[in-house]
Enzyme design. Structure first.
Site, PDB file in Angstrom:
ATOM      1  NE  ARG A 191      -3.686  -2.377   2.325  1.00 43.21           N
ATOM      2  CZ  ARG A 191      -4.637  -2.670   3.216  1.00 43.21           C
ATOM      3  NH1 ARG A 191      -4.902  -1.812   4.190  1.00 43.21           N
ATOM      4  NH2 ARG A 191      -5.305  -3.800   3.145  1.00 43.21           N
TER       5      ARG A 191
ATOM      6  NE  ARG B  35      -1.633   4.649   8.927  1.00 40.32           N
ATOM      7  CZ  ARG B  35      -2.914   4.278   8.872  1.00 40.32           C
ATOM      8  NH1 ARG B  35      -3.408   3.839   7.738  1.00 40.32           N
ATOM      9  NH2 ARG B  35      -3.689   4.347   9.937  1.00 40.32           N
TER      10      ARG B  35
ATOM     11  CD  GLU C 280      -8.419  -1.546  10.889  1.00 40.34           C
ATOM     12  OE1 GLU C 280      -8.471  -2.332   9.923  1.00 40.34           O
ATOM     13  OE2 GLU C 280      -8.371  -0.305  10.763  1.00 40.34           O
TER      14      GLU C 280
ATOM     15  CB  SER D 109     -11.332  -4.240   8.739  1.00 43.88           C
ATOM     16  OG  SER D 109     -12.484  -3.496   8.410  1.00 43.88           O
TER      17      SER D 109
ATOM     18  NE  ARG E  48      -2.102  -2.176  11.489  1.00 47.43           N
ATOM     19  CZ  ARG E  48      -2.940  -1.169  11.289  1.00 47.43           C
ATOM     20  NH1 ARG E  48      -4.105  -1.135  11.924  1.00 47.43           N
ATOM     21  NH2 ARG E  48      -2.634  -0.200  10.443  1.00 47.43           N
TER      22      ARG E  48
END
Length: 425
Positions: free
Chosen positions: A262, A277, A349, A352, A391
């Protein structure tokens, strides 16, 4: 993609759904383009019918030897040829404009999704576990990893730039152990089939799951017109594209462990420290493709599958129902799993899970046919992190750290770590 027939039948409901996303009404422009397209198609069909009739009359005139009538009819056919070309071009133009307009609009939230602009309006559904009280000041995962000599951002930045990391030794093995553990649980206990998909896809695959055209700047593009996948959701869901499947094939539950890429173009200044991130990270993804009437139950099931991973890792978490303004572009309803991070004294988070309804299936033309029925229907698609490996690793590091900077390995991971109980320098 949205069903134009539903918008025609109830434009007010469509605009009310978009209003939950805090978007202006769109039905007037959509229906205007739809009328233009249908008018052009109508002119095209009328001209085609008339040309076919005249073609028969030309043959009859020629058989009679009526040269004047023959020439008159030929001239009329030539005129209709121009009408066909013009109306065909108009139909294509307005269809493209309509599709582009629809492709840029997000999915409509389900009725039970809370209306809100951002994460402040999310609702907590449930929680599990109690954050540990440390007898010392807990370190964050960066200090822990660097203290072990097994996490290196500087050398990663030297060769790749910011938002990359090098793991080595025990941490590299811990990352691998987490992925293997997740895959084993999902395949042996949760009924998922493991898939090893491509990591690069074409435009159509990205469009099918909703990444294109809206989010191109958040993706990595190659010189030969391929895209690095931002999540395994893309190749897994696209396995069902452009086909009519048998009803008995569903629900189909797939899982994959892949790197994800990403550009994070819209995250400048956010989570610049550590592994939260990254431009490249590892994730175990879950995808479910099912009949429409089963998708709500599948969302609950998928969310519980992700929760089970966190429970076995002994990581406190909470489940949040996302508000309409915080949901992803293609989602109708989303649960976020947020794991406790001691260093930040908050939940972040880690998974999801979303029900996309038929939104992606329409873009991919993924359908099924019920037994005994002739007309196919669009499938429903769901996706969820099962979970983000990086994570999960930093959550394990922080929640299971010891005062000397070592990390206690959760019981479920020890078989994957060669029986190692404590990760030290």
């Amino acid at each position: 993609m949205h069903d134009i027939r539903l918008i025609r039948d109830n434009p007010e409901a469509f605009d009310q759904g978009l209003a939950k996303r805090f978007l202006e009404p769109q039905s007037d422009e959509i229906l205007r383009l739809d009328r233009k397209r249908r008018d052009a198609v109508g002119r095209q069909q009328e001209a085609e019918t008339e040309r076919n009739t005249l073609s028969k009359q030309i043959g009859q005139a020629k058989a009679r030897g009526d040269e004047d009538e023959f020439n008159r009819l030929r001239a009329e056919v030539d005129r209709l040829k121009s009408v066909l070309e013009e109306s065909g071009a108009d139909a294509a133009k307005f269809e493209e404009a309509l599709n582009q307009h629809l492709a840029g609009l997000p999915n409509i939230p389900m009725d039970d999704v809370p209306v809100g602009k951002d994460e402040a309006d999310n609702e907590e559904v449930r929680g599990w576990g109690t954050p540990k009280e440390f007898s010392f000041t807990p370190k964050d995962h960066v200090d822990l990893g660097e203290g072990l000599g097994q996490l290196d951002f500087e050398r990663a930045a030297a060769m790749s730039g910011a938002r990359f990391a090098v793991l080595q030794g025990g941490l590299a093995r811990l990352e691998r152990a987490l992925a293997q553990f997740m895959l084993d649980v999902h395949t042996s206990e949760h009924g998922f089939t493991e898939v090893s998909p491509p990591y690069m896809v074409r435009d159509g695959a990205m469009f099918g799951t909703g990444q294109l055209p809206k989010f191109a700047e958040d993706l990595f593009h190659t010189d030969d017109d391929r895209w690095l996948i931002p999540t395994a959701e893309v190749p897994l869901t696209n396995l069902f594209r452009d086909a009519i499947h048998a009803e008995g094939d569903f629900p189909a539950r797939l899982t994959a462990y892949t790197p994800c890429f990403r550009a994070e173009a819209g995250s400048a200044g956010r989570d610049t420290r550590g592994l939260i991130r990254m431009h490249q990270f590892q994730k175990v993804e879950m995808v479910c493709v099912t009949r429409p009437e089963e998708s709500e139950d599948e969302l609950e099931r998928m969310t519980n599958c992700a929760e089970e991973i966190l429970r076995r890792l002994e990581l406190p978490y909470r489940v949040m129902l996302l508000s309409s303004g915080d949901m992803g572009f293609g989602a109708r309803k989303t649960y976020d799993l947020e794991v406790w991070l001691p260093s930040q004294d908050t939940y972040r988070e880690i998974s999801s899970c979303s029900n996309c309804g038929d939104f992606q299936a329409r873009r991919m033309n993924a359908r099924f046919r019920r037994e005994g029925e002739k007309k196919p229907e669009f499938l429903h698609t769901l996706n969820g992190s099962g979970v983000a490996v990086g994570r999960a690793m930093l959550a394990v590091m922080e929640n299971h750290q010891n005062e000397d900077g070592s990390i206690t390995i959760p019981d479920v991971l020890r078989p994957y770590m060669g029986g190692l109980e404590v990760l030290g320098a």
